[in-house]
Design a protein around this motif. Sequence first.
Motif, PDB file in Angstrom:
ATOM      1  N   MET A 331       0.824  -1.205   0.000  1.00 18.43           N
ATOM      2  CA  MET A 331       0.000   0.000   0.000  1.00 18.43           C
ATOM      3  C   MET A 331       0.865   1.265   0.000  1.00 18.43           C
ATOM      4  O   MET A 331       0.625   2.194  -0.773  1.00 18.43           O
ATOM      5  CB  MET A 331      -0.926   0.000   1.220  1.00 18.43           C
ATOM      6  N   GLY A 332       1.875   1.289   0.848  1.00 19.86           N
ATOM      7  CA  GLY A 332       2.646   2.513   1.040  1.00 19.86           C
ATOM      8  C   GLY A 332       3.476   2.925  -0.154  1.00 19.86           C
ATOM      9  O   GLY A 332       3.693   4.121  -0.391  1.00 19.86           O
ATOM     10  N   LEU A 333       3.959   1.958  -0.946  1.00 20.48           N
ATOM     11  CA  LEU A 333       4.756   2.310  -2.110  1.00 20.48           C
ATOM     12  C   LEU A 333       3.922   2.909  -3.228  1.00 20.48           C
ATOM     13  O   LEU A 333       4.467   3.431  -4.207  1.00 20.48           O
ATOM     14  CB  LEU A 333       5.539   1.099  -2.615  1.00 20.48           C
ATOM     15  N   GLY A 338       5.752   7.669   0.203  1.00 21.34           N
ATOM     16  CA  GLY A 338       6.460   6.422   0.438  1.00 21.34           C
ATOM     17  C   GLY A 338       6.089   5.729   1.738  1.00 21.34           C
ATOM     18  O   GLY A 338       5.062   6.003   2.355  1.00 21.34           O
ATOM     19  N   VAL A 339       6.983   4.818   2.151  1.00 26.49           N
ATOM     20  CA  VAL A 339       6.751   3.933   3.295  1.00 26.49           C
ATOM     21  C   VAL A 339       7.599   4.371   4.478  1.00 26.49           C
ATOM     22  O   VAL A 339       8.771   4.728   4.322  1.00 26.49           O
ATOM     23  CB  VAL A 339       7.097   2.473   2.919  1.00 26.49           C
ATOM     24  N   PRO A 352      15.278  -3.899   4.920  1.00 26.65           N
ATOM     25  CA  PRO A 352      15.205  -4.325   3.521  1.00 26.65           C
ATOM     26  C   PRO A 352      16.505  -5.010   3.115  1.00 26.65           C
ATOM     27  O   PRO A 352      17.589  -4.619   3.563  1.00 26.65           O
ATOM     28  CB  PRO A 352      15.006  -3.011   2.758  1.00 26.65           C
ATOM     29  N   ASP A 353      16.407  -6.046   2.289  1.00 20.78           N
ATOM     30  CA  ASP A 353      17.594  -6.754   1.825  1.00 20.78           C
ATOM     31  C   ASP A 353      18.526  -5.767   1.107  1.00 20.78           C
ATOM     32  O   ASP A 353      18.131  -5.166   0.094  1.00 20.78           O
ATOM     33  CB  ASP A 353      17.188  -7.882   0.881  1.00 20.78           C
ATOM     34  N   PRO A 354      19.759  -5.572   1.626  1.00 21.40           N
ATOM     35  CA  PRO A 354      20.646  -4.539   1.051  1.00 21.40           C
ATOM     36  C   PRO A 354      20.934  -4.738  -0.435  1.00 21.40           C
ATOM     37  O   PRO A 354      20.952  -3.772  -1.199  1.00 21.40           O
ATOM     38  CB  PRO A 354      21.928  -4.664   1.884  1.00 21.40           C
ATOM     39  N   ALA A 355      21.142  -5.994  -0.846  1.00 19.88           N
ATOM     40  CA  ALA A 355      21.473  -6.249  -2.250  1.00 19.88           C
ATOM     41  C   ALA A 355      20.292  -5.938  -3.162  1.00 19.88           C
ATOM     42  O   ALA A 355      20.452  -5.298  -4.213  1.00 19.88           O
ATOM     43  CB  ALA A 355      21.911  -7.702  -2.428  1.00 19.88           C
ATOM     44  N   ARG A 356      19.096  -6.380  -2.777  1.00 22.25           N
ATOM     45  CA  ARG A 356      17.906  -6.116  -3.596  1.00 22.25           C
ATOM     46  C   ARG A 356      17.617  -4.620  -3.654  1.00 22.25           C
ATOM     47  O   ARG A 356      17.276  -4.080  -4.700  1.00 22.25           O
ATOM     48  CB  ARG A 356      16.695  -6.866  -3.025  1.00 22.25           C
ATOM     49  N   GLU A 357      17.740  -3.954  -2.494  1.00 22.65           N
ATOM     50  CA  GLU A 357      17.488  -2.513  -2.462  1.00 22.65           C
ATOM     51  C   GLU A 357      18.479  -1.769  -3.358  1.00 22.65           C
ATOM     52  O   GLU A 357      18.101  -0.851  -4.095  1.00 22.65           O
ATOM     53  CB  GLU A 357      17.582  -1.986  -1.031  1.00 22.65           C
ATOM     54  N   GLN A 358      19.748  -2.199  -3.330  1.00 22.25           N
ATOM     55  CA  GLN A 358      20.768  -1.506  -4.112  1.00 22.25           C
ATOM     56  C   GLN A 358      20.514  -1.640  -5.606  1.00 22.25           C
ATOM     57  O   GLN A 358      20.694  -0.687  -6.371  1.00 22.25           O
ATOM     58  CB  GLN A 358      22.161  -2.042  -3.768  1.00 22.25           C
ATOM     59  N   VAL A 359      20.059  -2.825  -6.039  1.00 23.52           N
ATOM     60  CA  VAL A 359      19.743  -3.022  -7.452  1.00 23.52           C
ATOM     61  C   VAL A 359      18.629  -2.065  -7.884  1.00 23.52           C
ATOM     62  O   VAL A 359      18.705  -1.419  -8.938  1.00 23.52           O
ATOM     63  CB  VAL A 359      19.335  -4.486  -7.731  1.00 23.52           C
ATOM     64  N   LEU A 360      17.603  -1.955  -7.051  1.00 24.53           N
ATOM     65  CA  LEU A 360      16.481  -1.061  -7.373  1.00 24.53           C
ATOM     66  C   LEU A 360      16.919   0.399  -7.343  1.00 24.53           C
ATOM     67  O   LEU A 360      16.473   1.206  -8.172  1.00 24.53           O
ATOM     68  CB  LEU A 360      15.332  -1.294  -6.390  1.00 24.53           C
ATOM     69  N   LEU A 361      17.801   0.739  -6.399  1.00 28.19           N
ATOM     70  CA  LEU A 361      18.340   2.107  -6.354  1.00 28.19           C
ATOM     71  C   LEU A 361      19.175   2.405  -7.598  1.00 28.19           C
ATOM     72  O   LEU A 361      19.049   3.473  -8.205  1.00 28.19           O
ATOM     73  CB  LEU A 361      19.203   2.284  -5.094  1.00 28.19           C
ATOM     74  N   ASP A 362      20.020   1.442  -7.987  1.00 26.24           N
ATOM     75  CA  ASP A 362      20.895   1.639  -9.140  1.00 26.24           C
ATOM     76  C   ASP A 362      20.097   1.821 -10.426  1.00 26.24           C
ATOM     77  O   ASP A 362      20.520   2.565 -11.331  1.00 26.24           O
ATOM     78  CB  ASP A 362      21.854   0.454  -9.287  1.00 26.24           C
ATOM     79  N   GLU A 367      13.918   5.331  -4.185  1.00 26.13           N
ATOM     80  CA  GLU A 367      14.847   6.284  -3.584  1.00 26.13           C
ATOM     81  C   GLU A 367      14.552   6.397  -2.099  1.00 26.13           C
ATOM     82  O   GLU A 367      13.426   6.161  -1.645  1.00 26.13           O
ATOM     83  CB  GLU A 367      14.729   7.655  -4.259  1.00 26.13           C
ATOM     84  N   ARG A 368      15.582   6.721  -1.358  1.00 26.67           N
ATOM     85  CA  ARG A 368      15.447   6.955   0.083  1.00 26.67           C
ATOM     86  C   ARG A 368      15.139   8.421   0.326  1.00 26.67           C
ATOM     87  O   ARG A 368      15.706   9.303  -0.315  1.00 26.67           O
ATOM     88  CB  ARG A 368      16.738   6.580   0.795  1.00 26.67           C
ATOM     89  N   LEU A 369      14.256   8.678   1.292  1.00 26.10           N
ATOM     90  CA  LEU A 369      14.010  10.031   1.772  1.00 26.10           C
ATOM     91  C   LEU A 369      14.640  10.125   3.160  1.00 26.10           C
ATOM     92  O   LEU A 369      14.017   9.788   4.174  1.00 26.10           O
ATOM     93  CB  LEU A 369      12.503  10.314   1.829  1.00 26.10           C
ATOM     94  N   GLY A 370      15.905  10.514   3.204  1.00 29.26           N
ATOM     95  CA  GLY A 370      16.646  10.453   4.445  1.00 29.26           C
ATOM     96  C   GLY A 370      16.782   9.001   4.876  1.00 29.26           C
ATOM     97  O   GLY A 370      16.899   8.083   4.060  1.00 29.26           O
TER      98      GLY A 370
END
Length: 393
Positions: A331-333, A338-339, A352-362, A367-370
């Motif tokens: 729901m939040g995304l 955001g969430v 959040p899984d760092p590797a999965r998050e990094q792929v999506l960021l790349d 994106e992170r808000l702070g």
Amino acid sequence: MLNASPLLLPDTGEPGFGVYIHWPFCAAKCPYCDFNSHVRHHQVDQERFATAFLREMGRMRQLSGPRTVTSVFVGGGTPSLMQPETIGAILEGIAACWHVPDGIEITMEANPSSVEATRFHGYRAAGVNRVSLGVQALNDKDLKFLGRLHDVADALKAIRLARDIFPRMSFDLIYARPGQTIDAWDRELREAISYAVDHLSLYQLTIEEGTPFYGLHKAGKLPMLDEEQAAQLYEATQAITASEGLPAYEVSNHARPGAESRHNLTYWRYGDYAGIGPGAHGRLTRGRDKLATATERHPERWLEAVETHGHGMVTEDLLGYEEQADELLLMGLRLREGVDLARWQQLSGRDPDPAREQVLLDHGFIERLGNSRLRCTPAGMLILDAVVADLAC
């Protein structure tokens, strides 16, 4: 009669507690619609149904405990087929079950074909302060294609009435219709915005199983736009609404700052809500668990169940932490805000899984808000389901 003050309480950013009422009856079933709506060729006993709403409301009050209501939404179906007295009785029942402060958002859906000035004034007097109109298109050819009972003249009349009578108003449009071009949609959307609106819900036409459109499409008689064309229309929608001061605050919803739908924000912020009426769903917090409720979909069977047992619920499932975390993410995304990561981490018990998050960021999909929030980028919104699936693993 609830307080009909036009002054709306400010949005605190909290998830809130909403009450959803489902009126299941329509004058006609639209060929694209898979909502729980039913046509009856006889007069519906509104007094009997209103009494049943109040009985089921009492059961929901037992499950929720004392709460302060932050929004009410009467959806359907076509709630504007109800008499104002029926709406009034339902709203009074809500106020008897929970604390309802002055100035909360009370929304009712309406179809232009069932709009009358006297009825609108009656809804306003009963306490409704926001109306959501199912306009769907601003040309008669496409309205006929979509199975709507109104024409453009009816739609514009309803918009004018709603603006005159209610402090807040929104209307829906459906785009990505067969053969629709970006230029045609640009003109239609800008025309819609010109009608002094501060909120629009803009949905892509989808083919839902079990609808008449599904059968036509499967038989090759209803050609739809391809994914690339639909994506181009989505991107054009975002650009046009942003340029006109109605940016998207959710995938399909656009508003001027402060005019966002409070009730829908409750859903997307994963707040609690009591769902009352045939086919209504709810989420009610029980300690650290959340109770997922659902009621009988068939109106007359629901009515008989309520009159026999005091409610029409067919599902009362306790959701564990992981299930809640997944729903919060799903729901939040959808929201531009955001969430809340701390809330997600508290429910899921992990980061959040760092590797999965990094792929999506790349790839520029999130994106992170702070350090406190995570959200989809415009590119990520185009593949939202895939982003949610990646982060939830």
